[in-house]
Design a protein around this motif. Structure first.
Motif, PDB file in Angstrom:
ATOM      1  N   GLY A  50      71.779  10.195 -82.946  1.00 55.31           N
ATOM      2  CA  GLY A  50      72.484   9.934 -81.452  1.00 55.31           C
ATOM      3  C   GLY A  50      71.293  10.278 -80.664  1.00 55.31           C
ATOM      4  N   ILE A  51      71.567   9.911 -79.266  1.00 54.72           N
ATOM      5  CA  ILE A  51      70.969  10.196 -78.048  1.00 54.72           C
ATOM      6  C   ILE A  51      72.031  10.855 -77.372  1.00 54.72           C
ATOM      7  CG2 ILE A  51      69.395   9.534 -76.442  1.00 54.72           C
ATOM      8  CD1 ILE A  51      69.283   6.906 -77.725  1.00 54.72           C
ATOM      9  N   SER A  52      71.660  12.208 -76.703  1.00 54.61           N
ATOM     10  CA  SER A  52      72.410  12.769 -75.909  1.00 54.61           C
ATOM     11  C   SER A  52      71.315  12.708 -74.334  1.00 54.61           C
ATOM     12  CB  SER A  52      72.580  14.160 -75.979  1.00 54.61           C
ATOM     13  OG  SER A  52      71.061  14.959 -76.063  1.00 54.61           O
ATOM     14  N   VAL A  53      72.248  12.619 -73.361  1.00 51.60           N
ATOM     15  CA  VAL A  53      71.466  12.498 -72.090  1.00 51.60           C
ATOM     16  C   VAL A  53      72.373  13.181 -71.092  1.00 51.60           C
ATOM     17  CG1 VAL A  53      72.882  10.483 -71.321  1.00 51.60           C
ATOM     18  CG2 VAL A  53      70.746  10.773 -70.199  1.00 51.60           C
ATOM     19  N   THR A  54      71.474  13.891 -70.150  1.00 52.44           N
ATOM     20  CA  THR A  54      72.004  14.823 -68.905  1.00 52.44           C
ATOM     21  C   THR A  54      71.405  14.607 -67.940  1.00 52.44           C
ATOM     22  OG1 THR A  54      70.553  16.612 -69.494  1.00 52.44           O
ATOM     23  CG2 THR A  54      72.612  16.929 -70.721  1.00 52.44           C
ATOM     24  N   THR A  55      72.108  14.571 -66.814  1.00 49.18           N
ATOM     25  CA  THR A  55      71.620  14.361 -65.520  1.00 49.18           C
ATOM     26  C   THR A  55      71.576  15.440 -64.718  1.00 49.18           C
ATOM     27  OG1 THR A  55      73.441  13.609 -64.248  1.00 49.18           O
ATOM     28  CG2 THR A  55      72.313  11.941 -65.669  1.00 49.18           C
ATOM     29  N   GLU A  56      70.558  15.725 -63.821  1.00 53.42           N
ATOM     30  CA  GLU A  56      70.483  16.786 -62.703  1.00 53.42           C
ATOM     31  C   GLU A  56      69.862  16.494 -61.617  1.00 53.42           C
ATOM     32  OE1 GLU A  56      67.960  20.845 -62.621  1.00 53.42           O
ATOM     33  OE2 GLU A  56      68.464  20.323 -64.628  1.00 53.42           O
ATOM     34  N   VAL A  57      70.593  16.472 -60.558  1.00 58.65           N
ATOM     35  CA  VAL A  57      70.146  15.955 -59.086  1.00 58.65           C
ATOM     36  C   VAL A  57      69.312  17.219 -58.289  1.00 58.65           C
ATOM     37  CG1 VAL A  57      70.797  15.373 -56.880  1.00 58.65           C
ATOM     38  CG2 VAL A  57      72.134  14.601 -58.819  1.00 58.65           C
ATOM     39  N   ARG A  58      68.234  16.885 -58.200  1.00 57.38           N
ATOM     40  CA  ARG A  58      67.329  17.777 -57.566  1.00 57.38           C
ATOM     41  C   ARG A  58      66.693  17.478 -56.105  1.00 57.38           C
ATOM     42  NH1 ARG A  58      63.432  19.817 -62.338  1.00 57.38           N
ATOM     43  NH2 ARG A  58      64.872  20.616 -63.555  1.00 57.38           N
ATOM     44  N   GLU A  59      66.142  18.405 -55.534  1.00 56.33           N
ATOM     45  CA  GLU A  59      65.688  17.752 -54.176  1.00 56.33           C
ATOM     46  C   GLU A  59      64.638  16.846 -54.290  1.00 56.33           C
ATOM     47  OE1 GLU A  59      64.552  20.650 -51.249  1.00 56.33           O
ATOM     48  OE2 GLU A  59      65.911  22.245 -51.788  1.00 56.33           O
ATOM     49  N   SER A  60      63.851  16.931 -55.374  1.00 57.48           N
ATOM     50  CA  SER A  60      62.828  15.907 -55.553  1.00 57.48           C
ATOM     51  C   SER A  60      63.294  14.631 -56.017  1.00 57.48           C
ATOM     52  CB  SER A  60      61.655  16.507 -56.491  1.00 57.48           C
ATOM     53  OG  SER A  60      62.269  16.815 -57.691  1.00 57.48           O
ATOM     54  N   GLY A  61      64.687  14.446 -56.716  1.00 53.77           N
ATOM     55  CA  GLY A  61      65.019  13.354 -57.234  1.00 53.77           C
ATOM     56  C   GLY A  61      65.895  13.774 -58.485  1.00 53.77           C
ATOM     57  N   LEU A  62      66.282  12.763 -59.273  1.00 50.28           N
ATOM     58  CA  LEU A  62      66.921  12.901 -60.260  1.00 50.28           C
ATOM     59  C   LEU A  62      65.936  13.220 -61.571  1.00 50.28           C
ATOM     60  CD1 LEU A  62      69.780  12.178 -61.753  1.00 50.28           C
ATOM     61  CD2 LEU A  62      68.947   9.911 -61.948  1.00 50.28           C
ATOM     62  N   LEU A  63      66.703  14.147 -62.284  1.00 51.03           N
ATOM     63  CA  LEU A  63      66.220  14.466 -63.794  1.00 51.03           C
ATOM     64  C   LEU A  63      66.987  13.843 -64.756  1.00 51.03           C
ATOM     65  CD1 LEU A  63      64.059  15.660 -65.483  1.00 51.03           C
ATOM     66  CD2 LEU A  63      65.221  17.873 -65.315  1.00 51.03           C
ATOM     67  N   LEU A  64      66.452  12.986 -65.556  1.00 50.81           N
ATOM     68  CA  LEU A  64      67.096  12.929 -66.662  1.00 50.81           C
ATOM     69  C   LEU A  64      66.778  13.295 -67.918  1.00 50.81           C
ATOM     70  CD1 LEU A  64      67.596   8.882 -65.842  1.00 50.81           C
ATOM     71  CD2 LEU A  64      69.358  10.381 -65.908  1.00 50.81           C
ATOM     72  N   SER A  65      67.287  13.744 -68.533  1.00 48.40           N
ATOM     73  CA  SER A  65      66.930  14.574 -70.042  1.00 48.40           C
ATOM     74  C   SER A  65      67.553  13.803 -71.066  1.00 48.40           C
ATOM     75  CB  SER A  65      67.369  16.063 -70.159  1.00 48.40           C
ATOM     76  OG  SER A  65      66.596  16.718 -68.983  1.00 48.40           O
ATOM     77  N   PHE A  66      66.726  13.550 -72.025  1.00 47.88           N
ATOM     78  CA  PHE A  66      67.291  12.798 -73.435  1.00 47.88           C
ATOM     79  C   PHE A  66      66.683  13.673 -74.572  1.00 47.88           C
ATOM     80  CE2 PHE A  66      66.219   9.648 -70.286  1.00 47.88           C
ATOM     81  CZ  PHE A  66      67.357   8.634 -70.209  1.00 47.88           C
ATOM     82  N   LYS A  67      67.773  13.608 -75.585  1.00 51.52           N
ATOM     83  CA  LYS A  67      67.344  14.128 -76.874  1.00 51.52           C
ATOM     84  C   LYS A  67      67.710  13.361 -77.901  1.00 51.52           C
ATOM     85  CE  LYS A  67      66.691  17.775 -79.843  1.00 51.52           C
ATOM     86  NZ  LYS A  67      65.589  18.211 -80.133  1.00 51.52           N
ATOM     87  N   ALA A  68      66.830  12.545 -78.790  1.00 52.98           N
ATOM     88  CA  ALA A  68      67.007  11.760 -79.687  1.00 52.98           C
ATOM     89  C   ALA A  68      67.150  12.451 -80.954  1.00 52.98           C
ATOM     90  CB  ALA A  68      66.081  10.774 -79.597  1.00 52.98           C
ATOM     91  N   VAL A  69      68.036  12.394 -81.887  1.00 52.37           N
ATOM     92  CA  VAL A  69      68.182  12.867 -83.209  1.00 52.37           C
ATOM     93  C   VAL A  69      68.559  11.857 -84.382  1.00 52.37           C
ATOM     94  CG1 VAL A  69      69.864  14.679 -84.495  1.00 52.37           C
ATOM     95  CG2 VAL A  69      69.334  14.954 -82.037  1.00 52.37           C
ATOM     96  N   GLY A  70      67.657  12.101 -85.439  1.00 52.80           N
ATOM     97  CA  GLY A  70      68.116  11.231 -86.573  1.00 52.80           C
ATOM     98  C   GLY A  70      67.557   9.622 -86.502  1.00 52.80           C
TER      99      GLY A  70
END
Length: 127
Positions: A6-26
């Protein structure tokens, strides 16, 4: 026995913009992309004025079903103008090559890292 994937995705809003973090497994499947693409679409649509940074962890990725690499390319092409910095964390030569090719498509700055902390530090640095 089925391998977890699977792929997990998290979002984090920062002053500089949006951070999208992805973790791909398998080994990724079409269904994995069907789950995350609406999340990515929604997060980016709500953040049109700010830069988008991506942190992509592929250290546990073992591959894709036939054709699923095209979904990765779809994301890259669709958002190529919005992604300003992309850090890819991997642990093999194949991961490094894949991230280099992805960087050509994605636009912005893309760098490969073997350590999570180094990748996060680079993303947080002012360009």
């Amino acid at each position: 026995m089925n391998e977890f994937h699977g792929i997990s995705v998290t979002t984090e809003v920062r002053e500089s913009g949006l951070l999208l973090s992805f973790k791909a497994v398998g080994k990724l499947t079409h269904k994995d992309y069907l789950v995350i693409l609406p999340v990515v679409d929604h997060a980016i649509a709500r953040n049109q004025r700010n830069a988008v940074h991506a942190l992509i962890d592929i250290t546990e990725l073992t591959g894709w079903e036939m054709g699923e690499a095209l979904n990765d390319m779809r994301i890259a092409f669709q958002y190529s103008e919005q992604f300003t910095k992309t850090a890819v964390i991997g642990n093999s030569r194949l991961h490094r090559i894949t991230s280099t090719i992805g960087g050509w498509i994605l636009g912005g700055q893309t760098r490969y890292f073997s350590r999570n902390n180094a990748a996060k530090t680079w993303l947080e640095a002012v360009s």
